[in-house]
Design a protein around this motif. Structure first.
Motif, PDB file in Angstrom:
ATOM      1  N   THR A   1      42.221  42.810  49.497  1.00  0.00           N
ATOM      2  CA  THR A   1      41.657  42.779  48.145  1.00  0.00           C
ATOM      3  C   THR A   1      42.771  42.911  47.113  1.00  0.00           C
ATOM      4  O   THR A   1      42.849  42.138  46.144  1.00  0.00           O
ATOM      5  CB  THR A   1      40.630  43.912  47.964  1.00  0.00           C
ATOM      6  OG1 THR A   1      39.519  43.684  48.840  1.00  0.00           O
ATOM      7  CG2 THR A   1      40.120  43.968  46.524  1.00  0.00           C
TER       8      THR A   1
ATOM      9  N   ASP B   1      29.273  40.648  32.728  1.00  0.00           N
ATOM     10  CA  ASP B   1      29.062  39.925  33.985  1.00  0.00           C
ATOM     11  C   ASP B   1      29.549  38.482  33.858  1.00  0.00           C
ATOM     12  O   ASP B   1      30.134  37.928  34.798  1.00  0.00           O
ATOM     13  CB  ASP B   1      27.588  39.936  34.372  1.00  0.00           C
ATOM     14  CG  ASP B   1      27.100  41.327  34.746  1.00  0.00           C
ATOM     15  OD1 ASP B   1      27.943  42.175  35.089  1.00  0.00           O
ATOM     16  OD2 ASP B   1      25.879  41.571  34.688  1.00  0.00           O
TER      17      ASP B   1
ATOM     18  N   ARG C   1      33.285  38.153  34.282  1.00  0.00           N
ATOM     19  CA  ARG C   1      33.724  38.308  35.682  1.00  0.00           C
ATOM     20  C   ARG C   1      33.413  37.046  36.496  1.00  0.00           C
ATOM     21  O   ARG C   1      34.202  36.659  37.359  1.00  0.00           O
ATOM     22  CB  ARG C   1      33.075  39.547  36.288  1.00  0.00           C
ATOM     23  CG  ARG C   1      33.741  39.954  37.569  1.00  0.00           C
ATOM     24  CD  ARG C   1      33.725  41.429  37.865  1.00  0.00           C
ATOM     25  NE  ARG C   1      34.495  41.665  39.087  1.00  0.00           N
ATOM     26  CZ  ARG C   1      35.802  41.834  39.125  1.00  0.00           C
ATOM     27  NH1 ARG C   1      36.489  41.859  38.001  1.00  0.00           N
ATOM     28  NH2 ARG C   1      36.433  42.000  40.263  1.00  0.00           N
TER      29      ARG C   1
ATOM     30  N   HIS D   1      36.338  34.678  38.232  1.00  0.00           N
ATOM     31  CA  HIS D   1      36.375  34.189  39.612  1.00  0.00           C
ATOM     32  C   HIS D   1      36.490  32.661  39.658  1.00  0.00           C
ATOM     33  O   HIS D   1      37.150  32.121  40.563  1.00  0.00           O
ATOM     34  CB  HIS D   1      35.133  34.643  40.375  1.00  0.00           C
ATOM     35  CG  HIS D   1      35.245  36.024  40.946  1.00  0.00           C
ATOM     36  ND1 HIS D   1      36.195  36.368  41.875  1.00  0.00           N
ATOM     37  CD2 HIS D   1      34.520  37.158  40.714  1.00  0.00           C
ATOM     38  CE1 HIS D   1      36.058  37.644  42.208  1.00  0.00           C
ATOM     39  NE2 HIS D   1      35.052  38.152  41.513  1.00  0.00           N
TER      40      HIS D   1
ATOM     41  N   LEU E   1      35.544  38.034  48.217  1.00  0.00           N
ATOM     42  CA  LEU E   1      35.580  38.428  46.811  1.00  0.00           C
ATOM     43  C   LEU E   1      34.845  37.435  45.910  1.00  0.00           C
ATOM     44  O   LEU E   1      34.072  37.838  45.035  1.00  0.00           O
ATOM     45  CB  LEU E   1      37.039  38.579  46.348  1.00  0.00           C
ATOM     46  CG  LEU E   1      37.870  39.599  47.126  1.00  0.00           C
ATOM     47  CD1 LEU E   1      39.302  39.653  46.588  1.00  0.00           C
ATOM     48  CD2 LEU E   1      37.236  40.985  47.096  1.00  0.00           C
TER      49      LEU E   1
ATOM     50  N   GLU F   1      30.966  37.488  44.960  1.00  0.00           N
ATOM     51  CA  GLU F   1      30.465  38.417  43.946  1.00  0.00           C
ATOM     52  C   GLU F   1      29.785  37.668  42.796  1.00  0.00           C
ATOM     53  O   GLU F   1      28.911  38.207  42.115  1.00  0.00           O
ATOM     54  CB  GLU F   1      31.634  39.250  43.409  1.00  0.00           C
ATOM     55  CG  GLU F   1      31.285  40.240  42.326  1.00  0.00           C
ATOM     56  CD  GLU F   1      32.499  40.893  41.698  1.00  0.00           C
ATOM     57  OE1 GLU F   1      32.323  41.884  40.976  1.00  0.00           O
ATOM     58  OE2 GLU F   1      33.634  40.410  41.922  1.00  0.00           O
ATOM     59  N   THR F   2      30.159  36.419  42.582  1.00  0.00           N
ATOM     60  CA  THR F   2      29.612  35.653  41.458  1.00  0.00           C
ATOM     61  C   THR F   2      28.098  35.497  41.544  1.00  0.00           C
ATOM     62  O   THR F   2      27.420  35.458  40.508  1.00  0.00           O
ATOM     63  CB  THR F   2      30.270  34.263  41.392  1.00  0.00           C
ATOM     64  OG1 THR F   2      30.117  33.603  42.668  1.00  0.00           O
ATOM     65  CG2 THR F   2      31.751  34.383  41.074  1.00  0.00           C
TER      66      THR F   2
ATOM     67  N   THR G   1      25.814  37.633  42.659  1.00  0.00           N
ATOM     68  CA  THR G   1      25.189  38.850  42.134  1.00  0.00           C
ATOM     69  C   THR G   1      25.368  38.955  40.631  1.00  0.00           C
ATOM     70  O   THR G   1      24.439  39.309  39.892  1.00  0.00           O
ATOM     71  CB  THR G   1      25.797  40.088  42.814  1.00  0.00           C
ATOM     72  OG1 THR G   1      25.603  39.995  44.223  1.00  0.00           O
ATOM     73  CG2 THR G   1      25.157  41.366  42.297  1.00  0.00           C
TER      74      THR G   1
END
Length: 598
Positions: free
Chosen positions: A354, A524, A527, A531, A572, A575-576, A578
């Motif tokens: 990570t 959100d 983020r 990504h 990783l 995560e998009t 969610t």
């Protein structure tokens, strides 16, 4: 004791193999002679300075902190800091990317970015002293009068003087429209400035003979709010016509903040008591000039977390290889030892990877932004300059917020690798966590960056710049869409790229009906966008690595890059999904909560 090895190989990979910066510079007259060998040689020396001069002062500087003499208002920095700065100046490092017209070396911003990443890995608290000067330099270079530039820029370029940005006041932080510091015009064209500023990084220290404060203040007839703010130069010592120092100005340190981290940097409470200042730019247009400094600082803060992510990862990796604890679930791996090294355990590898993925993805993004700034400043084609400026504006809040959020995740994960030892000061890991935590707050909190991204940079121009970034993604998808070996990297960004248009349009429609929907979704949203940007660069890095491997290159660096890319997209990037769901949840579950928050 922690260790640090400058990541020169990865910097060279991003610059020369992915971004091909030397080819880019051939189109820019100022940088046409800057080749890969020159860049590599400079950064090799810069890495030595960071690892050998400033890194050994990191823990001791944190323990000692800064000391204020209440009678003289002078600040003493930790032992060795002043001497390290003298070596920095002696080496010509302050002038690296500054304008040759003022004594600079005129090298690309990209080179300076790499150097500062290494400095931030080595010692963020120390690096903030010269780092703030770069922002002040940029503001004066863009908006100062010729007289102001000739008075201040040569000495700031050489490192003889340093600079600060004085924005925040006790009653207002990001909401600068509320500031109260006053500027009274004088008959000689100067201004008497009175007020109080707080949280001023590097606001007072013993490195140099003069500190140049850039101060936001309000003229007597100024409009209310942010449209009534002006910017002033307020030097610690007044400067005579011949460039020599005159009398002490009415600006001084009234106190030092006692902080969670960056103890080696003097975070000052600055008192302005009728201090003499000169106006920068037009009256009531101070934010225009200050935003040059603030945007430079925001990219710089992202670089700070990138540096801490890298050094935390290096130390956690070394520890995980050495520390033995339990046996692997799939069978003994170290038969000659009573237990296996903890690096065999899947979750330890997850924490390490990570940090590695966020460091290397962040490096690619930050260097791309640096290249865009080089284009914006020096490319002969006006269209290229304009488009580069537009793209930097879109990506700046992502660099600041996504990289610092990732730095928080990564430094905490790396501290966790150490187990109980991570909590102990001598290993250095807890300091990386503490130092990084401020990066999510200052230069505009990450929530402010998110509002800026969604509200201004995306919805503000109906997604025009976002579509331009989407075209970059689309071009890569078109290039590699039929390459089965690239499918695991291309398919995720192609899918998310398609989703972003619908996702953004949906949020924009909701925001048109209720502006609070932007506030509810923006963190959100940033983020998710982060990504997408990281995914694009990880796919490009995987593309280069695959081509090298297929050409017969056996350097393990390329296999490592592919394996890290696979981890990023598998662990990783998802995560998009969610984040998009929570962003779509809307404002009601946040605002219809009077009983819950009573």
């Amino acid at each position: 004791m922690p260790v640090y090895n400058p990541p020169l190989r990865d910097m060279q990979f991003v610059m020369h193999e992915v971004l091909k910066v030397a080819d880019e510079y051939k189109a820019m007259p100022r940088h046409a002679e800057t080749d890969a060998d020159t860049i590599n040689a400079i950064l090799e020396e810069g890495g030595k300075f960071a690892s050998e001069v400033t890194f050994p002062l990191n823990i001791s500087g944190d323990e000692e902190g800064c000391k204020l003499n209440q009678e003289t208002h002078e600040v003493t920095t930790p032992k060795g800091f002043k001497e390290a700065y003298a070596k920095y100046v002696e080496g010509g490092w302050p002038a690296l990317s500054c304008d040759p017209a003022f004594g600079g070396q005129g090298l690309p911003i990209t080179v300076n970015q790499c150097f500062y990443e290494m400095l931030n890995s080595a010692n963020q608290a120390w690096t903030m002293y010269p780092g703030l000067t770069h922002g002040a330099y940029e503001a004066l270079h863009a908006h100062g009068t010729p007289e102001q530039q000739q008075t201040y820029l040569p000495k700031m370029t050489s490192g003889e003087w340093t600079g600060t940005m004085c924005l925040t006041e006790p009653h207002c932080g990001t909401d600068l429209g509320m500031l109260r510091t006053k500027a009274e015009p004088q008959a000689d064209g100067t201004y008497k400035i009175t007020g109080n500023k707080i949280f001023i990084s590097a606001g007072e220290h013993d490195f140099v003979s003069n500190i140049i404060h850039l101060v936001l203040a309000r003229l007597p007839d100024a409009p209310q709010g942010s449209k009534g703010i002006s910017l002033f130069i307020v030097p610690k010592f007044l400067v005579n016509a011949d460039g020599s120092l005159g009398k002490r100005n009415g600006v001084y340190c009234g106190g030092l903040e006692h902080k969670m981290g960056i103890h080696g940097n003097a975070t000052a409470q600055i008192v302005l008591d009728g201090a003499v200042g000169t106006l920068v730019g037009q009256p009531n247009k101070g934010l225009n000039a200050m935003f040059v400094m603030m945007n430079a600082a925001r990219i710089g803060v992202g670089c700070q977390s990138l540096g801490l992510t890298e050094v935390a990862y290096q130390n956690a990796l070394a520890y995980a290889k050495d520390r033995i604890q339990m046996r692997s679930l799939s069978g003994v791996k170290a038969k000659d030892k009573p237990a296996d090294p903890i690096i065999v355990h899947p979750d330890v590898r997850k924490m390490l990877l990570t940090a590695k993925a966020y460091a290397e993805g962040g490096r690619a993004l930050s260097l791309y932004c640096s290249l865009l700034i080089d284009r914006e400043l020096h490319h002969p084609d006006e269209k290229v300059r304009k488009e580069s400026e537009e793209m930097v504006a879109l990506l700046t809040p992502i660099v600041k917020a996504f990289l610092t959020d990732n730095g928080h995740i990564a430094t905490n994960a790396c501290m966790q690798v150490f187990g109980g030892h991570g909590f102990i000061k001598e290993w250095g890991m807890e300091q990386f966590v503490r130092d990084n935590r401020i990066n999510m707050i200052y230069e505009g909190t990450n929530t402010v960056q998110s509002l800026d991204l969604l509200g201004r940079k995306v919805l503000g121009n109906n997604g025009a710049t976002l579509k331009k970034f989407g075209k970059l993604v689309g071009k890569l998808v078109e290039e590699e869409g039929v390459n089965e070996k690239m499918a695991e990297f291309i398919n995720p960004i192609a899918y998310l790229g398609d989703q972003m248009t619908k996702f953004t349009t949906e949020l924009g429609f909701k925001a048109f009906q209720n502006a609070d929907e932007v506030g509810a979704a923006s963190v959100d949203y940033l983020r998710v966008m982060g990504h997408l940007v990281f995914g694009y660069f990880w796919a490009r890095m995987a593309q280069v690595a695959l081509k090298e491997i297929e050409a017969g290159n056996t350097d393990p660096f390329y296999q490592a890059k592919l394996q890290t890319a696979r981890f990023y997209f598998a662990r990783l990037f998802p995560e998009t999904a969610t984040l998009m769901r929570t962003a779509r949840a809307g404002a009601k579950s946040l605002l219809d909560t009077e009983a819950a928050l009573a």
